[in-house]
Scaffold this active site. Sequence first.
Site, short mmCIF file in Angstrom:
data_model
loop_
_atom_site.label_atom_id
_atom_site.label_comp_id
_atom_site.label_asym_id
_atom_site.label_seq_id
_atom_site.Cartn_x
_atom_site.Cartn_y
_atom_site.Cartn_z
N TYR A 1 0.87 -1.19 0.00
CA TYR A 1 0.00 0.00 0.00
C TYR A 1 0.90 1.23 0.00
O TYR A 1 1.87 1.29 0.75
CB TYR A 1 -0.90 0.01 1.24
CG TYR A 1 -1.77 1.23 1.35
CD1 TYR A 1 -3.05 1.25 0.83
CD2 TYR A 1 -1.29 2.40 1.96
CE1 TYR A 1 -3.85 2.38 0.90
CE2 TYR A 1 -2.08 3.54 2.04
CZ TYR A 1 -3.36 3.52 1.50
OH TYR A 1 -4.13 4.64 1.57
N GLU B 1 -3.17 7.65 -4.22
CA GLU B 1 -3.02 6.35 -3.56
C GLU B 1 -2.83 5.21 -4.56
O GLU B 1 -3.47 5.19 -5.61
CB GLU B 1 -4.30 6.08 -2.73
CG GLU B 1 -4.30 4.76 -1.98
CD GLU B 1 -5.69 4.41 -1.44
OE1 GLU B 1 -5.94 4.65 -0.25
OE2 GLU B 1 -6.53 3.92 -2.22
#
Length: 377
Positions: free
Chosen positions: A101, A189
């Site tokens: 992530y 992101e």
Amino acid sequence: MKIHEYQAIQLFKNVGIPTPGGETVSTLDDGLAVAKRLGFPVVLKSQVLVGGRGKAGGIKVVNNDVEFKEHFIRIRALKIKGYSVEKIFIVPAVDIKKEFYAAVAIDNIKSDVVLIVSAEGGVDIEETAKKNPQAIKKFYLNGQKTIDTARWPEFVKSIFSDEADQKIATGVLQKLLAVFFTNDCSIAEINPLVKDAKGQWFAADAKVNFDDNAIFRHVELESLRDLSYEDADEIEAKNLNLSFVKMDGTVGCIVNGAGLAMATLDTIKLLGGEPANFLDVGGSSNSAKVLNALKIILRNKNVKSILVNIFGGITRCDDIANGIIEARKQLNIQVPMSVRLIGTNEKEAAEILKRENIISHPTMRSAVEEAVKLAKR
Ligand code: GDP
Ligand code: MN
């Protein structure tokens, strides 16, 4: 402002973040042609501006024509969190070995930009944040725009043990920062950032939101806007230079000044009502603006009363009063109104309103009380 994955991935590509490629289609025939060109397996990715598509069945790896057809038709018919799937992004499938992530976001409490990185990426990142928060690492930029600091090596080592991985991850994160700052993002992101069986890295998903207060600096991004996700009334209000946000209640409001508008919403709630909107007509308001504002407010059929709360400075109360009267005639307004106009030319304004049997309340409280009462009839 939010953009779709296929658009965000293009911004990543532009700065050199490795992506699997792919194309966006809306019909099965176009989709099959793309899949043939890319070669199976491919991933079908629903393009909706909400998270959790994977868990909602909106992401599927398919291995041949038959599977492609079945899942394309199924995904195209899906409703994900209320949104229909109009477009499907078709990408070559990555043989994923590990999901990470990576994000750049704003920490409003610390007033700083933060890099958020985890070796536990993927669709369960929210669970990880709850159950295993120490697996999510944060690197604050301390007001800088790069990670070119003495603190960095230790940080990156705490996530990636392999030296080659540390180097690749650093490169990707630097590029993600570039996307974030050059486009005035509120978030950029990658989840998951993946490593495949051959050790190659890809951004397998992309989420980019822009800061609405900075979007005026980026005319080039306007074309990315998906109007089907925006409220038609809010778009029109913006074009008319009105600051308008639709809400769920029954008391429509016209106020000048954002601070007074916020205080007005609070007062409505405090006195037992529910506001139908936020609307700031701006500092130097005139009768035309009042007419436009009323038009937009009255499109909302939940509106049971209208509250006008104006503090006249540069704005002249008699201009506003004339605007109200004119709008009542032009728009044949049946919804009852409660008005409070104080400041410049308030006496003249009260006279104008009185002729039409509208009273101008002396205080904000009494005007709001009446508006709330009228909305409950
Ligand atoms: P989200 O659920 O909206 O975040 O959609 P993502 O694009 O992140 O996809 C959800 C999940 O699908 C990912 O976490 C992966 O596990 C899986 N996925 C996405 N792309 C691929 C791919 O190319 N290959 C494989 N094997 N899985 C993928
Ligand atoms: Mn994702």
